[in-house]
Motif scaffolding. Sequence first.
Motif, PDB file in Angstrom:
ATOM      1  N   ASP A 142       6.367  12.706  22.097  1.00  0.00           N
ATOM      2  CA  ASP A 142       6.755  12.031  23.333  1.00  0.00           C
ATOM      3  C   ASP A 142       7.328  13.020  24.337  1.00  0.00           C
ATOM      4  O   ASP A 142       7.310  14.242  24.109  1.00  0.00           O
ATOM      5  CB  ASP A 142       7.741  10.888  23.046  1.00  0.00           C
ATOM      6  N   ALA A 143       7.847  12.481  25.441  1.00  0.00           N
ATOM      7  CA  ALA A 143       8.346  13.321  26.534  1.00  0.00           C
ATOM      8  C   ALA A 143       9.763  13.804  26.306  1.00  0.00           C
ATOM      9  O   ALA A 143      10.297  14.547  27.147  1.00  0.00           O
ATOM     10  CB  ALA A 143       8.267  12.547  27.854  1.00  0.00           C
ATOM     11  N   PHE A 144      10.410  13.441  25.194  1.00  0.00           N
ATOM     12  CA  PHE A 144      11.796  13.811  24.951  1.00  0.00           C
ATOM     13  C   PHE A 144      11.926  14.721  23.736  1.00  0.00           C
ATOM     14  O   PHE A 144      12.977  14.760  23.082  1.00  0.00           O
ATOM     15  CB  PHE A 144      12.661  12.561  24.778  1.00  0.00           C
ATOM     16  N   GLY A 145      10.898  15.468  23.423  1.00  0.00           N
ATOM     17  CA  GLY A 145      10.967  16.462  22.358  1.00  0.00           C
ATOM     18  C   GLY A 145      10.783  15.919  20.954  1.00  0.00           C
ATOM     19  O   GLY A 145      10.945  16.667  19.979  1.00  0.00           O
ATOM     20  N   SER A 146      10.447  14.668  20.821  1.00  0.00           N
ATOM     21  CA  SER A 146      10.221  14.090  19.494  1.00  0.00           C
ATOM     22  C   SER A 146       8.793  14.391  19.049  1.00  0.00           C
ATOM     23  O   SER A 146       7.865  14.393  19.862  1.00  0.00           O
ATOM     24  CB  SER A 146      10.433  12.574  19.516  1.00  0.00           C
ATOM     25  N   ALA A 147       8.633  14.639  17.745  1.00  0.00           N
ATOM     26  CA  ALA A 147       7.303  14.920  17.204  1.00  0.00           C
ATOM     27  C   ALA A 147       7.245  14.432  15.760  1.00  0.00           C
ATOM     28  O   ALA A 147       8.240  14.474  15.030  1.00  0.00           O
ATOM     29  CB  ALA A 147       6.995  16.411  17.273  1.00  0.00           C
ATOM     30  N   GLU A 148       6.043  13.986  15.370  1.00  0.00           N
ATOM     31  CA  GLU A 148       5.858  13.453  14.022  1.00  0.00           C
ATOM     32  C   GLU A 148       4.460  13.773  13.521  1.00  0.00           C
ATOM     33  O   GLU A 148       3.474  13.622  14.250  1.00  0.00           O
ATOM     34  CB  GLU A 148       6.070  11.937  14.020  1.00  0.00           C
ATOM     35  N   ASN A 149       4.397  14.217  12.260  1.00  0.00           N
ATOM     36  CA  ASN A 149       3.123  14.434  11.573  1.00  0.00           C
ATOM     37  C   ASN A 149       3.020  13.460  10.407  1.00  0.00           C
ATOM     38  O   ASN A 149       3.996  13.242   9.676  1.00  0.00           O
ATOM     39  CB  ASN A 149       3.018  15.860  11.046  1.00  0.00           C
ATOM     40  N   ARG A 150       1.815  12.917  10.245  1.00  0.00           N
ATOM     41  CA  ARG A 150       1.615  11.990   9.132  1.00  0.00           C
ATOM     42  C   ARG A 150       0.223  12.174   8.548  1.00  0.00           C
ATOM     43  O   ARG A 150      -0.762  12.296   9.289  1.00  0.00           O
ATOM     44  CB  ARG A 150       1.797  10.539   9.558  1.00  0.00           C
ATOM     45  N   PHE A 151       0.163  12.182   7.220  1.00  0.00           N
ATOM     46  CA  PHE A 151      -1.117  12.287   6.510  1.00  0.00           C
ATOM     47  C   PHE A 151      -1.165  11.197   5.455  1.00  0.00           C
ATOM     48  O   PHE A 151      -0.254  11.072   4.629  1.00  0.00           O
ATOM     49  CB  PHE A 151      -1.272  13.659   5.859  1.00  0.00           C
ATOM     50  N   VAL A 152      -2.245  10.393   5.477  1.00  0.00           N
ATOM     51  CA  VAL A 152      -2.414   9.299   4.532  1.00  0.00           C
ATOM     52  C   VAL A 152      -3.792   9.419   3.902  1.00  0.00           C
ATOM     53  O   VAL A 152      -4.811   9.467   4.610  1.00  0.00           O
ATOM     54  CB  VAL A 152      -2.270   7.925   5.210  1.00  0.00           C
ATOM     55  N   ALA A 153      -3.848   9.477   2.562  1.00  0.00           N
ATOM     56  CA  ALA A 153      -5.107   9.504   1.822  1.00  0.00           C
ATOM     57  C   ALA A 153      -5.090   8.376   0.805  1.00  0.00           C
ATOM     58  O   ALA A 153      -4.108   8.192   0.071  1.00  0.00           O
ATOM     59  CB  ALA A 153      -5.311  10.843   1.128  1.00  0.00           C
ATOM     60  N   LYS A 154      -6.216   7.616   0.742  1.00  0.00           N
ATOM     61  CA  LYS A 154      -6.307   6.477  -0.167  1.00  0.00           C
ATOM     62  C   LYS A 154      -7.634   6.513  -0.922  1.00  0.00           C
ATOM     63  O   LYS A 154      -8.565   5.758  -0.598  1.00  0.00           O
ATOM     64  CB  LYS A 154      -6.177   5.163   0.603  1.00  0.00           C
ATOM     65  N   PRO A 155      -7.767   7.378  -1.931  1.00  0.00           N
ATOM     66  CA  PRO A 155      -8.980   7.345  -2.757  1.00  0.00           C
ATOM     67  C   PRO A 155      -8.932   6.168  -3.729  1.00  0.00           C
ATOM     68  O   PRO A 155      -7.854   5.712  -4.131  1.00  0.00           O
ATOM     69  CB  PRO A 155      -8.942   8.685  -3.490  1.00  0.00           C
ATOM     70  N   ALA A 156     -10.123   5.682  -4.116  1.00  0.00           N
ATOM     71  CA  ALA A 156     -10.214   4.549  -5.041  1.00  0.00           C
ATOM     72  C   ALA A 156     -11.440   4.720  -5.916  1.00  0.00           C
ATOM     73  O   ALA A 156     -12.496   5.149  -5.455  1.00  0.00           O
ATOM     74  CB  ALA A 156     -10.280   3.235  -4.275  1.00  0.00           C
ATOM     75  N   ILE A 157     -11.298   4.381  -7.207  1.00  0.00           N
ATOM     76  CA  ILE A 157     -12.415   4.433  -8.141  1.00  0.00           C
ATOM     77  C   ILE A 157     -12.551   3.086  -8.828  1.00  0.00           C
ATOM     78  O   ILE A 157     -11.586   2.319  -8.939  1.00  0.00           O
ATOM     79  CB  ILE A 157     -12.256   5.557  -9.184  1.00  0.00           C
ATOM     80  N   GLU A 158     -13.776   2.803  -9.308  1.00  0.00           N
ATOM     81  CA  GLU A 158     -14.063   1.549  -9.995  1.00  0.00           C
ATOM     82  C   GLU A 158     -15.072   1.817 -11.103  1.00  0.00           C
ATOM     83  O   GLU A 158     -16.051   2.535 -10.902  1.00  0.00           O
ATOM     84  CB  GLU A 158     -14.607   0.523  -9.009  1.00  0.00           C
ATOM     85  N   PHE A 159     -14.840   1.245 -12.279  1.00  0.00           N
ATOM     86  CA  PHE A 159     -15.761   1.445 -13.398  1.00  0.00           C
ATOM     87  C   PHE A 159     -15.670   0.251 -14.338  1.00  0.00           C
ATOM     88  O   PHE A 159     -14.708  -0.533 -14.307  1.00  0.00           O
ATOM     89  CB  PHE A 159     -15.427   2.743 -14.149  1.00  0.00           C
ATOM     90  N   ASP A 160     -16.712   0.087 -15.176  1.00  0.00           N
ATOM     91  CA  ASP A 160     -16.772  -0.988 -16.162  1.00  0.00           C
ATOM     92  C   ASP A 160     -16.480  -0.436 -17.554  1.00  0.00           C
ATOM     93  O   ASP A 160     -16.981   0.621 -17.932  1.00  0.00           O
ATOM     94  CB  ASP A 160     -18.142  -1.649 -16.159  1.00  0.00           C
TER      95      ASP A 160
END
Length: 579
Positions: free
Chosen positions: A233-251
Amino acid sequence: MKKTFQYKIATVLLIASIQTTFAQKKDENIGTEVVNVVKPYTPSISDAFKVKETPTLDDDDTSKKENIQYNIFSFPVASTFVPSKGKAANVDKEAAEKLFANYLTLAAGNYGTVNAELFVTENFSNSNYFGGMLRHSSSNGGIKDVALDDKYLNTSLDLTYGSRTRGLSWNADLGYQHQIYNWYGLYPGLFSDAQIDAIGEQQTYHNLYLGGRLDLGDGFLKESTFKFSHFWDAFGSAENRFVAKPAIEFDAISQKFNVNFLLDYVNGTFDKNYFGAASYKYGFTNVGFQPSIKIKKDDLLVNVGVGFTYSAAQEGGESKFFVYPQITGSYRVVGDLMIFYAGIEGALKQNSYHDFVQENFFVSPTMAIAPTDQKFDIYAGLKGKLANSIGYNIRASYQNEEGKAMFKNNLYDNFNSNTDGYTYGNSFEVVYDNVKTISFFGELKADFSKNVSFGINGTFSSYTTDVEKEAWNLPSIKLATTLDVTITPKWYAGTSLFFVGERKDVFRQATVTLPFPPDENITLDSYFDLNAHLGYKHNERFTFFLKGNNLANQNYQRWLNYPVQGLQILGGASYKFNF
């Protein structure tokens, strides 16, 4: 043969008649005699004989077969008969609407409002594609009795490139968003004109992100996503975010197993706190593992799982390990007409500065960021159809959350050395508390015909807090209804109504004179917002429309001291095209 047969018959008749004559002449007076019947005569089938339907003939002449030969003598016959061709009955059939891959929408209205939207897509082959979306919404403001600037701007650009095949589907995304909002919600009558002129009320937000999705189709790796975003933003605030959602399926062992993984990392910094002190940081990394098994038997479907999450705090705070239930199920009581469903679920929700801003644009860049521990959410309900075109859903739930985030009006402090535009009691902080929520939800959707559709839903909630006096800015009632009508093939219309019940907030101030004024608990009035739209399809490419928002011209407050724009009229056109 005929003569021989006649002679035989005549001889038999002659003998019978002679015997009868002799018997009569011998003793004409029969006399009397006693007859003792030992057993009555009971005829049986064996006493009779059956006449053969086909008698056996000994005549050799009749038994001899003649060979018969058939001949057909054909010749052409001239004819003037012409059969009439069959004709199908006329069926009313709507012309298929031509589909376009791209469109452009432009609109303008009062309050200096401008809306624009451009969507383009292009297929490079049978599987590869590219798409882009540009959105813009802005207003010059002009809300009645507002002293500060209340204009806003929201512009975003999203690009995607991907491929779709039978065994592999993937896409990569790139986007940027630019937003401008103003902290215009001053407490009325508290500030002089000179003080108001000195306030710098504008805030600017930026968000840049890169994401992707991968799906192997019939393979064991199901749809998996990741996203990295940088928000500032304009007031020096900063944020980093990383989201990973792997999924597996088997019988395995005749059952279907699912395993969902989670990696959610957030790290950010604020340039200073609300009172102008040094900057501070926050950071959390949540790692989750959720195995589950799907059990299906006749009309019963059950998903049984458990969630394991470890939250590591990088910038102070406490690292913790969490275990959550993940059990859901449904049972078809009466086919699709009535389905009972229930569940108990829990999760660790990662909060972020970006998410708080999108929910409330008027927060201050001085918040405390921490995750919310949703211990469990127990719910049960019924859904189904009242008729082929009417669907319903009713649900009751009980939710227990530790560290639930709520927005609360910031303190106005005359002693505050920080004079940024959000320090005049015109911004919001985030407070956390243990909150228990009981809620009831109901929804009804109906398609009365292909031209008329209707929907209504409502949520009724009751909150219990541990520390805070109220569940700040959480409404107890929320209602919404929509109606869409296709009047003619050229004209269409629709309307929507939203109702939000009362909310609680507080205004606090610290002044030069002592004692400080007491906190002013404020109840924000409930409000409703009536909207409508009317459209005309000039042809398959051009559509003109007119929209009206807040048609009742309600001067309600969505947040404390933040009135919304009154009656808004917006007119525009949409153009569809192909390259």
